[in-house]
Every structure is written in structure tokens, then in C-alpha cells.
Design an enzyme around this catalytic site. Structure first.
Site, PDB file in Angstrom:
ATOM      1  N   HIS A 117       0.854  -1.190   0.000  1.00 21.55           N
ATOM      2  CA  HIS A 117       0.000   0.000   0.000  1.00 21.55           C
ATOM      3  C   HIS A 117       0.893   1.244   0.000  1.00 21.55           C
ATOM      4  O   HIS A 117       0.528   2.269   0.567  1.00 21.55           O
ATOM      5  CB  HIS A 117      -0.917   0.001   1.224  1.00 21.55           C
ATOM      6  N   GLU A 144      17.904   5.177 -14.546  1.00 25.88           N
ATOM      7  CA  GLU A 144      18.816   4.048 -14.350  1.00 25.88           C
ATOM      8  C   GLU A 144      18.151   2.849 -13.662  1.00 25.88           C
ATOM      9  O   GLU A 144      18.388   1.694 -14.011  1.00 25.88           O
ATOM     10  CB  GLU A 144      20.035   4.523 -13.545  1.00 25.88           C
TER      11      GLU A 144
HETATM   12  C1  LIG Z   1      -6.571  -1.604   5.667  1.00 26.10           C
HETATM   13  S1  LIG Z   1      -6.212  -2.942   4.688  1.00 26.10           S
HETATM   14  C2  LIG Z   1      -7.594  -3.290   3.649  1.00 26.10           C
HETATM   15  C3  LIG Z   1      -7.447  -4.632   2.947  1.00 26.10           C
HETATM   16  C4  LIG Z   1      -6.289  -4.623   1.972  1.00 26.10           C
HETATM   17  O1  LIG Z   1      -6.280  -3.825   1.052  1.00 26.10           O
HETATM   18  C5  LIG Z   1      -5.164  -5.509   2.137  1.00 26.10           C
HETATM   19  O2  LIG Z   1      -4.263  -5.485   1.345  1.00 26.10           O
HETATM   20  C6  LIG Z   1      -5.044  -6.460   3.284  1.00 26.10           C
HETATM   21  O3  LIG Z   1      -5.703  -7.635   3.091  1.00 26.10           O
HETATM   22  P1  LIG Z   1      -5.523  -8.813   4.146  1.00 26.10           P
HETATM   23  O4  LIG Z   1      -6.764  -9.639   3.982  1.00 26.10           O
HETATM   24  O5  LIG Z   1      -4.263  -9.550   3.767  1.00 26.10           O
HETATM   25  O6  LIG Z   1      -5.386  -8.231   5.525  1.00 26.10           O
HETATM   26 ZN   LIG Z   2      -4.549  -4.107  -0.331  1.00 26.31          ZN
END
Ligand SMILES: CSCCC(=O)C(=O)COP(=O)(O)O
Ligand SMILES: [Zn+2]
Length: 240
Positions: A117, A144
């Protein structure tokens, strides 16, 4: 004694031996170490993001909705790649909602898939215009660090300085697992790509093995940060 313990653990679905190893490179240990590192980069904060590793016919998957930097090997799920059945299900958790997306990468030969993220990835998706009815793609050249990205699946070597890096962007969905169709379509349309950006969400990056997935993810994150700063300075990402 060992045989009895294995049989008992198989019966209750815990199959502890699948995640118990003194080897730091064992996937159950490695996922935990990587996620702790990725947390420091802002890649897996607030339970978001994650990492999955394929080892032979076993897929190692983190639990859903947990602090990814605090996971222990005993939290990890193990799936049989061939029949998609869980060999190990820690009963206090559900498997990551990213599982079908990780499987899409493993089906295409990946050994590891990382979902971040990262704010740099999210910002880049906001800077590439959304043209309805058309595919969106981040493109950059003459940087690069592009040399850190492979040319494509089944192709030898990495991109060169004068090659153009293209990373498709798909639209976000309310539920992570609902991204699977558009991720697979992007993988088909861009067969050379090792990454797909998700608008307003983050990125999926995969590689032939853990080392490659990690270094590709690092190279991309560096390029995305640079691209955001270039945009602020009015600099173009491509020559035309
Ligand atoms: C605040 S995280 C929202 C869910 C998400 O986008 C993610 O990547 C996490 O998914 P998980 O089921 O692995 O916790
Ligand atoms: Zn995610």
C-alpha cells in the site's frame, strides 16, 4: 513419536510441521521477516498489503486483517497449489483477502508475490489520467533504476536504460478479492509485466523467486517516488 505427532497435527488441520523450521529462509519464517521490513518502508501499514511465497507445490499465505509486521510463523496458512485446499489453517484467523490475486501470479510462474500500500504507488496511480474505456498504464524511460526490472516472462535479462517501463493500472474495487478478474486481464494484456498498480490502493509485484520479487518491488517503489517528485517539478516521464 514424530510420525504420531504428524498424524495428530494433520487431523486437526494445524499441520504445525509445515511452518516449523530453524531455517530463516523457510517461507513461513521468511514471510514474517519480509513483512517486518516492509512495514518500515510504509508498504504494509495498518494491516494492509502482504506477501505470499510459493515453495514447490505449497503456497504460504499470511492471515487477513492482522498487523503484518508482528506475524509469527505459526500464523501462516499453507495451501496445496494443485487442488487449492488448505493443508494448514490456523483456526484463529482467515487467510489473506489477497489470496486469489497471489494465486494469479503463482499460476503464471511466480515464486513470490508482494502486495504493498506504498503511498508512492498510490500517488502514481492518481497522476496517470483515467481515460474511460481505455487501459491506464504508468510509463517512464531513461531512469537508471529501470534496469532493475526484467524484460518479461520467458525473456532473458532486464530492461535497459533506453527501454520504456510500462506498469498497467487497474481500478480499485470495494473488496480486495474482486480485483482478481481485472488483475488477470492486465496480466494477459501485458504479458511482460511483473507488476500491476491498483488505483487509489497500491501495487501487486511478483517475481520468479523471493529475491527477485523483493528487488523488483524496491526498484518500482524508487521509480514511483522519483516520478512523483518529477511531476512536482514539471519534468516529463517519457520523451514522447
Ligand atoms: C486496511 S487494509 C484493507 C485490505 C487490503 O487492502 C489488504 O491489502 C489487506 O488484506 P488482508 O486480507 O491480507 O489483511
Ligand atoms: Zn490491499
Amino acid at each position: 513419536m514424530m510420525a504420531i505427532e504428524t498424524a495428530m497435527s494433520s487431523n486437526d488441520g494445524s499441520n504445525h510441521h509445515l511452518v516449523h523450521s530453524d531455517d530463516p529462509m523457510h517461507p513461513a519464517n521468511h514471510i514474517c521477516t519480509l513483512c517486518a521490513k516492509f512495514y518500515t518502508l510504509g508498504w504494509v501499514t495498518g494491516t494492509g498489503g502482504g506477501t505470499s511465497i510459493r515453495h514447490g507445490e505449497h503456497i504460504y499465505i499470511a492471515p487477513s486483517g492482522v498487523q503484518k509486521e508482528l506475524m509469527k510463523p505459526t500464523d501462516i496458512f499453507v495451501m496445496d497449489f494443485n487442488n487449492r485446499e488448505y493443508l494448514r489453517r490456523p483456526n484463529v484467523h482467515k487467510p489473506s483477502a489477497c489470496t486469489p490475486l497471489f494465486l494469479a501470479a503463482f499460476t503464471r510462474g511466480a515464486g513470490c508475490c508482494i502486495h504493498t500500500h506504498s503511498q508512492w504507488a498510490v500517488l502514481v496511480t492518481l497522476l496517470v489520467e483515467r481515460d474511460f474505456g481505455k487501459d491506464a498504464c504508468f510509463e517512464i524511460e531513461e531512469i537508471e533504476q529501470i534496469k532493475g526490472i526484467p524484460k518479461g516472462r520467458g525473456k532473458q535479462g532486464n530492461l535497459g536504460y533506453y527501454d520504456r517501463l510500462r506498469i498497467p493500472i487497474i481500478e480499485n474495487t470495494a473488496q480486495e478479492e474482486d480485483l482478481t478478474d481485472s488483475l488477470e486481464k492486465a496480466m494477459e494484456k501485458y504479458p511482460d509485466t511483473y507488476a500491476v498498480l491498483v488505483r487509489r490502493h497500491g501495487i501487486y509485484v511478483w517475481g520468479d523467486n523471493v529475491h527477485k520479487a523483493k528487488t523488483q518491488c524496491e526498484s518500482l517503489d524508487y521509480i514511483f517516488q522519483l516520478a512523483v517528485e518529477m511531476k512536482k517539478l514539471g519534468l516529463l516521464w517519457t520523451n514522447k
